[in-house]
Motif scaffolding. Structure first.
Motif, PDB file in Angstrom:
ATOM      1  N   ILE A 163       0.875  -1.172   0.000  1.00 49.81           N
ATOM      2  CA  ILE A 163       0.000   0.000   0.000  1.00 49.81           C
ATOM      3  C   ILE A 163       0.912   1.222   0.000  1.00 49.81           C
ATOM      4  CG2 ILE A 163      -1.811   1.299   1.169  1.00 49.81           C
ATOM      5  CD1 ILE A 163      -2.782  -1.256   2.451  1.00 49.81           C
ATOM      6  N   ALA A 164       0.905   1.956  -1.104  1.00 46.28           N
ATOM      7  CA  ALA A 164       1.794   3.108  -1.273  1.00 46.28           C
ATOM      8  C   ALA A 164       0.988   4.396  -1.339  1.00 46.28           C
ATOM      9  CB  ALA A 164       2.636   2.951  -2.536  1.00 46.28           C
ATOM     10  N   ILE A 211      -9.278   2.221   3.682  1.00 44.51           N
ATOM     11  CA  ILE A 211      -8.877   1.418   2.517  1.00 44.51           C
ATOM     12  C   ILE A 211      -8.201   0.135   2.972  1.00 44.51           C
ATOM     13  CG2 ILE A 211      -7.261   1.356   0.560  1.00 44.51           C
ATOM     14  CD1 ILE A 211      -7.834   4.415   0.257  1.00 44.51           C
ATOM     15  N   THR A 212      -7.311   0.241   3.959  1.00 43.86           N
ATOM     16  CA  THR A 212      -6.616  -0.946   4.458  1.00 43.86           C
ATOM     17  C   THR A 212      -7.598  -1.959   5.019  1.00 43.86           C
ATOM     18  OG1 THR A 212      -4.690   0.408   5.006  1.00 43.86           O
ATOM     19  CG2 THR A 212      -4.818  -1.750   6.051  1.00 43.86           C
ATOM     20  N   VAL A 222       1.232  -6.573   4.749  1.00 43.32           N
ATOM     21  CA  VAL A 222       1.199  -5.310   4.008  1.00 43.32           C
ATOM     22  C   VAL A 222       2.549  -4.620   4.142  1.00 43.32           C
ATOM     23  CG1 VAL A 222       0.167  -3.002   3.887  1.00 43.32           C
ATOM     24  CG2 VAL A 222      -1.284  -5.004   4.327  1.00 43.32           C
ATOM     25  N   PHE A 223       3.063  -4.109   3.036  1.00 40.62           N
ATOM     26  CA  PHE A 223       4.232  -3.231   3.064  1.00 40.62           C
ATOM     27  C   PHE A 223       3.700  -1.815   2.942  1.00 40.62           C
ATOM     28  CE2 PHE A 223       8.642  -2.380   0.938  1.00 40.62           C
ATOM     29  CZ  PHE A 223       9.067  -1.744   2.090  1.00 40.62           C
ATOM     30  N   ALA A 224       3.823  -1.017   4.016  1.00 40.63           N
ATOM     31  CA  ALA A 224       3.231   0.315   4.072  1.00 40.63           C
ATOM     32  C   ALA A 224       4.231   1.366   3.624  1.00 40.63           C
ATOM     33  CB  ALA A 224       2.758   0.607   5.497  1.00 40.63           C
ATOM     34  N   LEU A 225       3.996   1.942   2.453  1.00 43.04           N
ATOM     35  CA  LEU A 225       4.890   2.947   1.862  1.00 43.04           C
ATOM     36  C   LEU A 225       4.141   4.265   1.703  1.00 43.04           C
ATOM     37  CD1 LEU A 225       6.587   0.813  -0.971  1.00 43.04           C
ATOM     38  CD2 LEU A 225       7.620   1.549   1.183  1.00 43.04           C
ATOM     39  N   ASN A 235      -2.715   1.266  12.163  1.00 43.73           N
ATOM     40  CA  ASN A 235      -3.834   1.196  13.103  1.00 43.73           C
ATOM     41  C   ASN A 235      -4.909   0.233  12.632  1.00 43.73           C
ATOM     42  OD1 ASN A 235      -2.756   2.952  14.961  1.00 43.73           O
ATOM     43  ND2 ASN A 235      -3.852   4.758  14.214  1.00 43.73           N
ATOM     44  N   ALA A 236      -5.176   0.229  11.327  1.00 47.30           N
ATOM     45  CA  ALA A 236      -6.180  -0.697  10.791  1.00 47.30           C
ATOM     46  C   ALA A 236      -5.757  -2.144  11.012  1.00 47.30           C
ATOM     47  CB  ALA A 236      -6.410  -0.423   9.308  1.00 47.30           C
ATOM     48  N   ILE A 237      -4.490  -2.427  10.788  1.00 47.29           N
ATOM     49  CA  ILE A 237      -3.981  -3.794  10.959  1.00 47.29           C
ATOM     50  C   ILE A 237      -3.950  -4.179  12.443  1.00 47.29           C
ATOM     51  CG2 ILE A 237      -1.909  -5.231  10.657  1.00 47.29           C
ATOM     52  CD1 ILE A 237      -1.449  -3.582   8.043  1.00 47.29           C
TER      53      ILE A 237
END
Length: 331
Positions: A163-164, A211-212, A222-225, A235-237
């Protein structure tokens, strides 16, 4: 009653004046540093905060007066750079100008080395060779590969995605390393999700959260970019009822979700910031373009000990990641 009020006011004025004097009289500045930040400013919990910490760490050692510039818009950012030849800070001293952010690349190049009496240290991209300019780029393929490989193994048949903030060229290397790491560890990849069409994707944590949330049923990792929006993603995760994992970026983001953040892919800016401030304080400045890698220990995957315990990355895996990065950069 009047006497009591007078005494309180007198005490307040005395404390205030002492406080001001204490701030002013810490030291007589020997050098001046000016830092130009993207408009997101300090508090992004990412690379801006790491650069701020690096400058603050070095300034007392070298008796530096520091100015932090955070324009309100991209237009103001560009205008500030174009006026740099005439810039004067708090003192009459020339400045070491530290500029952080790929969005400044074109504006700095357009100056063609006309920086007035100042030196420019550019973090995060490759600039044309110019006098009084140093630029440094940090390769993140190997660190992203390590993070993906290790994190994928936490979940059988792991499903992963990126997620970028937006579809930017400076994410290409992160994403490539992540994808190969997931695949090599036996996981599967879903399509990359972009939060926005531009830099706004770095400043929308609430939308990132929503969205997450919609993506988590079909993804384990998830790779958070997404810079400042990483807060919403993590926070969603963290709040999701089933176990999910996330890799952070730029700074150690484990504290944001101790049981879900497996680690963070980081560029160790502090080493170069300290080095250049030290050089500048001695009247030196190393011009040119420089490359930093995991092999040089200037990028890393910082593991979260809550998730991985006392696990140490095997030497053979480190060597594999370094070799894969070299092969990627030769393409």
């Amino acid at each position: 009653m009047k006497l009591k009020t007078y005494l309180i006011l007198t005490l307040l004025l005395f404390v205030t004046s002492c406080s001001k004097d204490a701030v002013i009289e810490i030291f007589e500045p020997e050098i001046e540093i000016t830092v130009l930040f993207p408009k997101e400013g300090v508090g992004d919990r990412g690379f801006i905060d790491i650069i701020y910490e690096g400058v603050e760490t070095a300034k007392l050692d070298f008796k530096a007066s520091v100015n932090y510039i955070t324009p309100a818009s991209q237009e103001e950012e560009t205008e500030w750079i174009m006026n740099l030849p005439n810039y004067q800070g708090k003192t009459d001293l020339p400045s070491l100008i530290i500029i952080a952010g790929t969005q400044f690349l074109n504006a700095v190049n357009d100056l063609e080395g006309n920086f007035g009496p100042h030196k420019v240290f550019f973090i995060g991209g490759q600039l044309d060779e110019q006098p009084d300019l140093a630029s440094v780029i940090y390769h993140t393929y190997a660190a992203s590969y390590l993070g993906a490989y290790l994190s994928t193994q936490l979940v059988p048949n792991c499903r992963a995605l990126v997620i970028a903030g937006f579809d930017a060229s400076f994410f290409t290397e992160y994403i490539a390393g992540f994808k190969e790491g997931v695949t090599d560890a036996g996981g599967t990849l879903n399509e990359t999700e972009f939060l926005s069409d531009g830099f706004a994707g770095f400043e929308m944590p609430d939308q990132a959260y929503q969205i997450t949330n919609t993506l988590l049923p079909d993804n384990d990792l998830v790779f958070a970019l997404s810079s400042g929006s990483n807060v919403g993603i993590i926070n969603a995760i963290r709040n999701y009822p089933d176990q999910r994992y996330v890799i952070g970026v730029d700074a150690d983001q484990s504290w944001m979700g101790l049981k879900v953040v497996t680690g963070s892919v980081v560029k160790l800016f502090g080493v170069d910031i300290y080095r250049y401030i030290e050089q500048f304080s001695h009247g030196d400045f190393e011009e040119g373009h420089f490359v930093r890698t995991l092999e040089e220990e200037e990028t890393a995957f910082l593991m979260n000990e809550i998730v991985f315990g006392d696990f140490e990355i095997p030497d053979e895996l480190l060597e594999k990641a370094i070799q894969k990065e070299k092969e990627y950069l030769l393409k």
